[in-house]
Design a protein around this motif. Structure first.
Motif, PDB file in Angstrom:
ATOM      1  N   HIS A 238       0.851  -1.189   0.000  1.00 24.92           N
ATOM      2  CA  HIS A 238       0.000   0.000   0.000  1.00 24.92           C
ATOM      3  C   HIS A 238       0.891   1.244   0.000  1.00 24.92           C
ATOM      4  CE1 HIS A 238      -2.653   3.166   1.598  1.00 24.92           C
ATOM      5  NE2 HIS A 238      -3.617   2.493   0.979  1.00 24.92           N
ATOM      6  N   SER A 239       0.448   2.308  -0.728  1.00 24.88           N
ATOM      7  CA  SER A 239       1.195   3.568  -0.819  1.00 24.88           C
ATOM      8  C   SER A 239       0.337   4.694  -0.261  1.00 24.88           C
ATOM      9  CB  SER A 239       1.579   3.888  -2.263  1.00 24.88           C
ATOM     10  OG  SER A 239       2.414   2.874  -2.791  1.00 24.88           O
ATOM     11  N   ARG A 240       0.975   5.605   0.468  1.00 28.67           N
ATOM     12  CA  ARG A 240       0.294   6.762   1.041  1.00 28.67           C
ATOM     13  C   ARG A 240       1.292   7.912   1.134  1.00 28.67           C
ATOM     14  NH1 ARG A 240       1.685   3.512   5.374  1.00 28.67           N
ATOM     15  NH2 ARG A 240       2.565   4.592   7.211  1.00 28.67           N
ATOM     16  N   ILE A 241       0.803   9.088   1.431  1.00 30.05           N
ATOM     17  CA  ILE A 241       1.633  10.290   1.568  1.00 30.05           C
ATOM     18  C   ILE A 241       1.444  10.851   2.966  1.00 30.05           C
ATOM     19  CG2 ILE A 241       2.109  12.613   0.706  1.00 30.05           C
ATOM     20  CD1 ILE A 241       1.045  11.774  -1.981  1.00 30.05           C
ATOM     21  N   VAL A 242       2.540  11.064   3.655  1.00 30.03           N
ATOM     22  CA  VAL A 242       2.528  11.639   4.997  1.00 30.03           C
ATOM     23  C   VAL A 242       3.606  12.715   5.065  1.00 30.03           C
ATOM     24  CG1 VAL A 242       2.847  11.226   7.457  1.00 30.03           C
ATOM     25  CG2 VAL A 242       1.663   9.524   6.051  1.00 30.03           C
ATOM     26  N   ALA A 243       3.208  13.954   5.336  1.00 31.33           N
ATOM     27  CA  ALA A 243       4.137  15.068   5.541  1.00 31.33           C
ATOM     28  C   ALA A 243       5.114  15.217   4.382  1.00 31.33           C
ATOM     29  CB  ALA A 243       4.899  14.904   6.853  1.00 31.33           C
TER      30      ALA A 243
END
Length: 871
Positions: free
Chosen positions: A760-765
């Motif tokens: 899974h890929s996500r964007i944080v900060a």
């Protein structure tokens, strides 16, 4: 009552009225811009009143009294546009303005409405007028040069003026023939029989002791000097010289006076000549070898005052660190700039080069050529070491083996305001940025010549760099050669920068075989940090100079397969137009790889031959960036057993070293960093190097784990197997699952192994995170919005109080024209709601001009108070 239409000797009559009359009101020492109201008893009197004006110089010297001003509506307003009245206004140096005030007509309750004609007539009769008598100079001289000047001005008369008696006799003759010439209009160039105002002995508010209609004044940069007592029916002559400080006693002295220049004021459209010209032809003025100026004389539209401006249309500022020579299209003259700083080069761009000649338009193009190689002594004059760090200038050459490496650049359009581009002088490259100046220098354009590229090292480690030009493949191939071996011919091109140092780039070395018409520019650099192992060589990273964005590069330790640092190379444009390449540590990595599995080891690599192979233990994560930013932006990932992991191999190597500690001789290598001692280097030796006495065998072992191997080793072959997967890090959300092979280790036979890992890929900060988990829990939490940084937005509380914000708009003068003030700003976001409340207590818009009729444009109405009239 005085009839202004039949009085040819109006000025004579006014002077006769003033002679022997008592003074009823007097004010002295009035500062410029200060309004003085006239008494009501003077305005309401039935007698004639005359206003007398006497200018006072800044040194306290008094000038002669100006011609009298009759305080009547017919004389001040001049509704019939009488030429003699207009001329008298000009001789007195006044400009009368009439502003209409608001008039409110109230109608009684029982009064019958009147017709539109009567109503408009009543408005006209009841309207009040605000009359301003503005006292203006007779001539203005503005210095729009970057240095102070000294000006000599004088006037001469061809005929000696007669006395008052002669003028009165001639005026009587004129009145006798007035009936015969009532419909005729005399020419503005002929001499009337009315008496002219006598030119005083001190005509220009000059120093005490100066006579003969002469003035000598110093005007600072950007200042305007007002002259009084100038006759607008005679030409005025001026001489200009620069004011500099003497190297002997530091006193200001003037040198190189220009030839006398005549300004034909009688030909201009002032109050004395209604058929004149609003602008005189521009003239060329020479104030030195590198100071060519232009004199422009025009009439102000509102005040009809002749205004003279001394300026140079084009300023050339050399901040390259080298001496330059200039040539202007259409001119034979050459300009040589020493590069020592100080005043810019002043160019007028006219075909006529002799002083006092008429300005002739020409193609506004300039070309440059270096005459010497760059010098640190010249570059330090404009370099700010406190902000940009210590400057390092690589000593170059403009001629090699009798062949010139420099040539004349292509023409630069000096009128191209806003243009910012590179200037090629054969093998040398510079930058030219053209900006338009403001305020008193709004007629001038500044051409800034600076280095095209500047590299700054903000790391805590030294770096080495080489500027290259060519295609992408040729540059990458050259960088790979630098890593293996640096040819002695290329060592002279290497520039070494310590932490905090900067260097300008003038030359780029061509790496193409046949040459390109428009090659790309690159900067290849390496980090000179502490390295381990005799076979490791630092990698040369390549920065595209023409791509203005932030480029990320991974730096490895040279021993273990870990990324010790991510380097950010920011390519952006500076205020002076140069391209600044800042090399620093990245605080926010572009990517992060997470291994959330409890048992599996991950191995991943960029899908490129020069990329590094990484391994990630269970429940670990690491920052990541592309090893080759110009390669394929794909990531290959596979699951490996623990027996093939780097961690197990290092454990076995340590055990072998402990068993053979009595017989094995350690192979020590020196650190590449000069500050590291031999004792410190022994503690950091790779464990595989300490398990054998044969250096060749040790090198072979380290190569098996080295991240720079271009061929597919056993570790790299696993990433191309059928169990490996390729991921695109640009995609966000659920990705393809990663297969898990059956366990082959005896230790893991009894463990329950998953058949696949969830990706899974996500964007944080600002960081893209690619995670691999044993379950879909992390993906479900992200999709449900429970993994947002900071929690759920509905549960957040926001309360911001700002005391006030002011926004002021300024023009090119510069001066404030509009002001917007907002006070007591509140932003409130309560818990459990997505609504946000924005409150402002006070909002006001003001006109900031000093003579604004309505200074307050918008303001709030106080609550609870109704200021409107009941009717």
């Amino acid at each position: 009552k005085m009839d202004l239409t039949k009085s040819k000797a109006l000025l004579v009559a006014l002077k006769r009225i003033v002679e022997g009359s008592p003074v009823v009101f007097e004010r002295s020492d009035i500062e410029p811009g200060t309004p003085v109201p006239l008494p009501l008893d003077v305005l309401n009197s039935t007698h004639f009143h005359v206003l007398l004006i006497q200018p006072i110089s800044e040194h306290g010297n008094t000038n002669s009294w100006r011609d009298p001003v009759l305080l009547t509506k017919e004389y001040l307003y001049n509704t019939e546009n009488l030429r003699d009245v207009t001329r008298n206004h000009t001789r007195s140096g006044i400009v009368v303005t009439k502003d209409r005030l608001n008039s409110h007509l109230t109608r009684r309750k029982n009064q019958r409405p009147q017709g539109p004609g009567n109503f408009n007539r009543q408005i006209l009769l009841r309207t009040a007028w605000d009359t301003n008598i503005n006292i203006v100079p007779f001539f203005m001289l503005t210095n729009s040069l970057p240095f102070p000047i000294r000006v000599r001005t004088w006037q001469t008369t061809e005929q000696e003026e007669e006395d008052m008696t002669w003028a009165m006799e001639q005026s009587q003759l004129a009145q006798s023939s007035d009936n015969n010439n009532m419909g005729e209009d005399s020419s503005d160039d002929e001499d009337d029989y009315t008496m002219m105002s006598r030119i005083p002995d001190v005509v220009h508010l000059s120093e005490v002791g100066q006579k003969d209609h002469y003035s000598d004044d110093e005007i600072g940069s950007g200042e305007t000097r007002n002259f009084s007592g100038v006759s607008l029916q005679e030409p005025i002559y001026l001489q200009i010289a620069q004011v500099v400080k003497s190297p002997v006693n530091s006193r200001e002295v003037s040198f190189l006076w220009s030839s006398p220049m005549s300004i034909r004021l009688e030909k201009m459209k002032t109050g004395m000549n209604e058929r004149g010209s609003k602008r005189l032809p521009k003239s060329v003025l020479d104030l030195g070898d590198n100071c060519d100026c232009v004199v422009d004389v025009s009439v102000e539209s509102k005040t009809k005052i002749p205004s003279c401006t001394v300026y140079s249309p084009y300023w050339v500022m050399n901040k390259t660190g080298t001496k330059l020579e200039y040539k202007v299209a259409g001119q034979t003259k050459r300009y040589l700039d020493s590069g020592l700083g100080g005043l810019p080069l002043m160019i007028h761009g006219s075909k006529s080069e002799a002083t006092n000649d008429k300005y002739k338009r020409n193609a506004k193009e300039i070309s440059i050529i270096p005459v010497e190689s760059p010098s640190k002594k010249l570059a330090d004059l404009w370099w700010d070491s406190s902000t940009n760090g210590e400057l390092v200038v690589k000593k170059g050459s403009i001629k090699v083996n009798g062949r010139d490496l420099v040539g004349w650049s292509d023409p630069i359009d000096m009128d191209g305001v806003g243009v910012n581009g590179e200037v090629w002088c054969d093998s040398y490259v510079f930058n030219a940025k053209i900006v338009s100046l403001a305020g008193a220098f709004h007629r001038c354009n500044m051409i800034n010549i600076t280095p095209r590229f500047v590299v700054k090292n903000t790391l805590h480690m030294p770096i080495s760099l080489v500027p290259l030009e060519g295609g992408g493949h040729e540059v990458l191939h050259k960088a790979a050669q630098f890593r293996k071996f640096i040819d002695p011919s290329n060592e002279s091109a290497i520039i070494n920068l310590k932490p905090g140092e900067s260097t300008p780039l003038y030359q780029f070395f061509d790496v193409t075989s046949g040459g390109m018409e428009n090659p790309y520019r690159w900067v290849a650099f390496r980090v000179n940090a502490a390295r381990f192992g005799p076979t490791f060589k630092p990698k040369w990273h390549v920065i595209p100079c023409d791509d203005k964005e932030t480029h990320m590069f991974g730096e490895h330790d040279g021993c273990f397969d870990t990324m010790v640092s991510i380097i950010a190379a920011k390519v952006h444009e500076s205020d002076f137009g140069s391209t600044l390449i800042s090399i620093s540590h990245s605080t926010v990595p572009p990517f992060r790889i997470e291994n959330r599995s409890n048992d599996h080891y991950l191995r991943f690599v960029q899908d490129d031959d020069q990329a590094v192979v990484f391994e990630l233990a269970p429940m670990n994560s690491c920052a990541y960036t592309w090893d080759n930013p110009m390669g394929k932006k794909k990531l290959r990932v596979t699951v490996i057993p623990k027996s093939e992991s780097r961690e197990r191999m290092l454990e076995e190597a340590v055990n072998e070293r402990e068993e053979a500690a009595s017989t094995v001789v350690s192979v020590a290598t020196n650190d590449c960093d000069e500050s590291t001692t031999s004792d410190d280097a022994a503690d950091g030796i790779h464990p595989l190097l300490q398990t054998t006495n044969d250096p060749a065998e040790a090198q072979e072992k380290i190569r098996a784990l080295n991240k720079t191997t271009p061929y597919r080793t056993r570790r790299r072959r696993a990433l191309h197997s059928r169990n490996a997967r390729v991921y695109n890090l640009r995609q966000i959300g659920r990705n393809r699952d990663l297969p898990c092979p059956s366990p082959k280790d005896p230790e893991m036979k009894n463990m329950t192994m998953k058949s696949h890992l969830v990706s899974h890929s996500r964007i944080v900060a600002g960081t893209k995170i690619l995670s691999f988990s044993d379950s879909t829990w992390i993906a479900d939490q992200v999709e449900a919005g429970l993994m947002r940084k900071g929690g759920d937005f509905k549960r957040a509380v926001c309360k911001i109080n700002i005391q006030g914000v002011g926004l002021y708009i300024m023009d090119d003068f510069p001066r404030e024209t509009l002001g917007v003030v907002v006070r007591d700003i509140q932003i409130i976001k309560p818990t459990g709601s997505i609504e946000t409340t924005f409150r402002v207590r006070h909002f006001q818009v003001d006109a900031m001009l000093p003579n604004a009729r309505y200074p307050i444009i918008i303001r709030p109405l106080p609550l609870g108070v109704d200021r409107r009239d009941d009717g």
